[in-house]
Design a protein around this motif. Structure first.
Motif, short mmCIF file in Angstrom:
data_model
loop_
_atom_site.label_atom_id
_atom_site.label_comp_id
_atom_site.label_asym_id
_atom_site.label_seq_id
_atom_site.Cartn_x
_atom_site.Cartn_y
_atom_site.Cartn_z
N PHE A 5 -3.83 94.46 60.67
CA PHE A 5 -2.64 95.26 60.40
C PHE A 5 -3.09 96.60 59.81
O PHE A 5 -3.91 96.64 58.90
N ILE A 6 -2.54 97.68 60.35
CA ILE A 6 -2.80 99.01 59.80
C ILE A 6 -1.55 99.48 59.08
O ILE A 6 -0.41 99.25 59.53
N THR A 7 -1.75 100.14 57.93
CA THR A 7 -0.64 100.68 57.16
C THR A 7 -1.12 101.92 56.41
O THR A 7 -2.25 102.37 56.59
N CYS A 8 -0.27 102.48 55.57
CA CYS A 8 -0.68 103.65 54.78
C CYS A 8 0.16 103.75 53.52
O CYS A 8 1.28 103.22 53.45
N ILE A 9 -0.38 104.42 52.53
CA ILE A 9 0.36 104.78 51.32
C ILE A 9 0.02 106.23 50.98
O ILE A 9 -1.14 106.56 50.70
N TYR A 10 1.03 107.10 51.04
CA TYR A 10 0.93 108.48 50.58
C TYR A 10 2.13 108.70 49.67
O TYR A 10 3.27 108.72 50.12
N ASP A 42 -6.54 90.74 58.67
CA ASP A 42 -7.16 91.76 57.82
C ASP A 42 -6.28 93.00 57.84
O ASP A 42 -5.43 93.17 58.73
N PHE A 43 -6.51 93.89 56.87
CA PHE A 43 -5.66 95.06 56.71
C PHE A 43 -6.51 96.32 56.57
O PHE A 43 -7.61 96.29 56.01
N LEU A 44 -5.97 97.42 57.09
CA LEU A 44 -6.57 98.74 56.95
C LEU A 44 -5.52 99.67 56.38
O LEU A 44 -4.43 99.83 56.96
N LEU A 45 -5.83 100.27 55.23
CA LEU A 45 -4.88 101.12 54.51
C LEU A 45 -5.39 102.55 54.49
O LEU A 45 -6.49 102.81 53.98
N TYR A 46 -4.60 103.48 55.02
CA TYR A 46 -4.93 104.90 54.95
C TYR A 46 -4.21 105.54 53.77
O TYR A 46 -3.07 105.19 53.44
N THR A 47 -4.90 106.49 53.13
CA THR A 47 -4.32 107.19 52.00
C THR A 47 -5.00 108.55 51.83
O THR A 47 -5.84 108.94 52.66
N SER A 48 -4.65 109.24 50.75
CA SER A 48 -5.22 110.57 50.49
C SER A 48 -6.43 110.47 49.57
O SER A 48 -6.64 109.45 48.90
N GLU A 49 -7.21 111.53 49.52
CA GLU A 49 -8.35 111.59 48.59
C GLU A 49 -7.87 111.42 47.15
O GLU A 49 -8.55 110.80 46.33
N GLU A 50 -6.70 111.97 46.83
CA GLU A 50 -6.20 111.93 45.46
C GLU A 50 -5.77 110.52 45.04
O GLU A 50 -5.78 110.20 43.85
N GLU A 53 -8.66 106.23 44.60
CA GLU A 53 -9.24 105.53 43.45
C GLU A 53 -8.21 104.62 42.80
O GLU A 53 -8.52 103.48 42.42
N ASP A 54 -7.00 105.11 42.65
CA ASP A 54 -5.93 104.28 42.09
C ASP A 54 -5.68 103.05 42.95
O ASP A 54 -5.49 101.93 42.44
N LEU A 55 -5.66 103.23 44.27
CA LEU A 55 -5.41 102.10 45.17
C LEU A 55 -6.56 101.11 45.16
O LEU A 55 -6.34 99.89 45.21
N LEU A 70 -9.29 94.01 53.09
CA LEU A 70 -8.52 95.25 53.00
C LEU A 70 -9.47 96.44 52.93
O LEU A 70 -10.10 96.67 51.89
N GLN A 71 -9.56 97.17 54.02
CA GLN A 71 -10.28 98.45 54.00
C GLN A 71 -9.31 99.53 53.52
O GLN A 71 -8.15 99.57 53.93
N ILE A 72 -9.80 100.41 52.65
CA ILE A 72 -9.00 101.56 52.22
C ILE A 72 -9.76 102.82 52.60
O ILE A 72 -10.89 103.03 52.16
N LYS A 73 -9.15 103.63 53.45
CA LYS A 73 -9.80 104.83 53.97
C LYS A 73 -8.94 106.06 53.70
O LYS A 73 -7.71 105.97 53.69
N THR A 74 -9.60 107.19 53.53
CA THR A 74 -8.87 108.44 53.38
C THR A 74 -8.64 109.07 54.74
O THR A 74 -9.44 108.92 55.67
#
Length: 298
Positions: A5-10, A42-50, A53-55, A70-74
């Motif tokens: 599953f791919i998702t994102c948090i911005y 499995d999960f892949l989470l996209y987010t911002s550089e800012e 770290e919090d995520l 859970l991969q977290i990528k910018t």
């Protein structure tokens, strides 16, 4: 069989030239935590550089998820493949007041098309905020575990749900269709882009995907259609409008599930124009798709 599953948090995009919902960081994090009760994917989470770290602190240190699950990528959401066209056609004042981010909407399909991990058989998009009491009735939430579990910790996300989803989809792509006739939700792109114009069903962008080859083909068709409509109309439509166009022009690619309304029987907002219990009795609520899938092969 491997599922991703791919998702994102911005977070905190509202009021900017990107547009987006206001102050949703806690909502999205705890909602995704509940969605990750699905252990067979499995999960892949996209987010911002800012925000990364919090995520990472939340999901790895606090929740105990591993990087394998859970991969977290910018990803720089300002630099999507649609950047130049968005800069030409975006109404900045309108976007600043909107709770939708066009860059994220279109990036959903970009991330699916660009996914390149050959071990996976099925690939889905899911909105990180899709575990919410706005969408599911009270019985899906614990009453005694604090604020975030009470409102964003839905128990709807299970391994059985995903196993049945994969079985139902087969070698196609799942799309969820909302009634757009008796319960109007959205207009469409102009009729000239359709092989045969339809508007009775509206494709939603919160959950979709399936067999990886078919999902990447859907994403490719989205890209082609999006660019055609952007060039032709000189305006930005929601991703769901483009998804609906691709669906009606290529129906053989898809397996579908239908619902009528977003509301459920425990809706907290008082609507003076109709009785919510009556309305949810005669119409199929979104969450009932999850009930249907959970029990599909019982």
């Amino acid at each position: 069989m491997k599922i991703k599953f791919i998702t994102c948090i911005y977070d905190n995009l509202f009021g900017t030239d990107l547009g987006g919902r206001f102050n949703r960081g806690g909502h999205y994090k705890h909602s995704l935590k509940a969605i990750m009760n699905i252990t067979i994917a499995d999960f892949l989470l996209y987010t911002s550089e800012e925000e990364i770290e919090d995520l990472r602190n939340f999901f790895y240190a606090e929740c105990g998820f591993t990087e394998d699950r859970l991969q977290i990528k910018t990803y720089d959401i300002r630099n999507t493949p649609y950047k130049e066209k968005f800069e030409l056609y975006k109404n900045i004042d309108e976007v600043k007041q909107s709770d939708r981010c066009p860059e994220i909407q279109y990036a959903k399909l970009t991330w699916l098309e660009d996914f390149n991990e050959p071990d996976y058989d099925y690939l889905f998009w899911i909105d990180a905020g899709l575990s919410s009491n706005i969408l599911f009735p009270d019985r899906y939430f614990p009453e005694d575990q604090g604020y975030y579990p009470r409102y964003f910790g839905s128990s709807a996300y299970t391994d059985t749900l995903v196993q049945n989803l994969v079985k139902y989809v087969g070698d196609k792509v799942l799309l969820i269709r909302k009634d757009n006739t008796n319960n109007f939700w959205s207009g469409t792109v102009p009729a000239k882009y359709y092989t045969e114009h339809h508007s009775e069903k509206h494709i939603i962008g919160g959950l979709f995907g399936g067999k990886i080859e078919s999902t990447k083909e859907f994403a490719r068709l989205f890209r082609e259609s999006a660019n055609t409509v952007l060039d032709g109309e000189k305006r930005i439509f929601y991703e769901e409008n483009i998804m609906s166009l691709v669906y009606y022009n290529n129906q053989e690619l898809f397996a579908t599930l239908d619902f009528d309304i977003w509301w459920h029987e425990d809706e907290r907002i008082n609507y003076p124009d109709f009785d919510i219990i009556e309305h949810t009795t005669v119409n199929k609520s979104f969450y009932k798709i999850f009930v249907e899938l959970e029990n599909m092969y019982a």
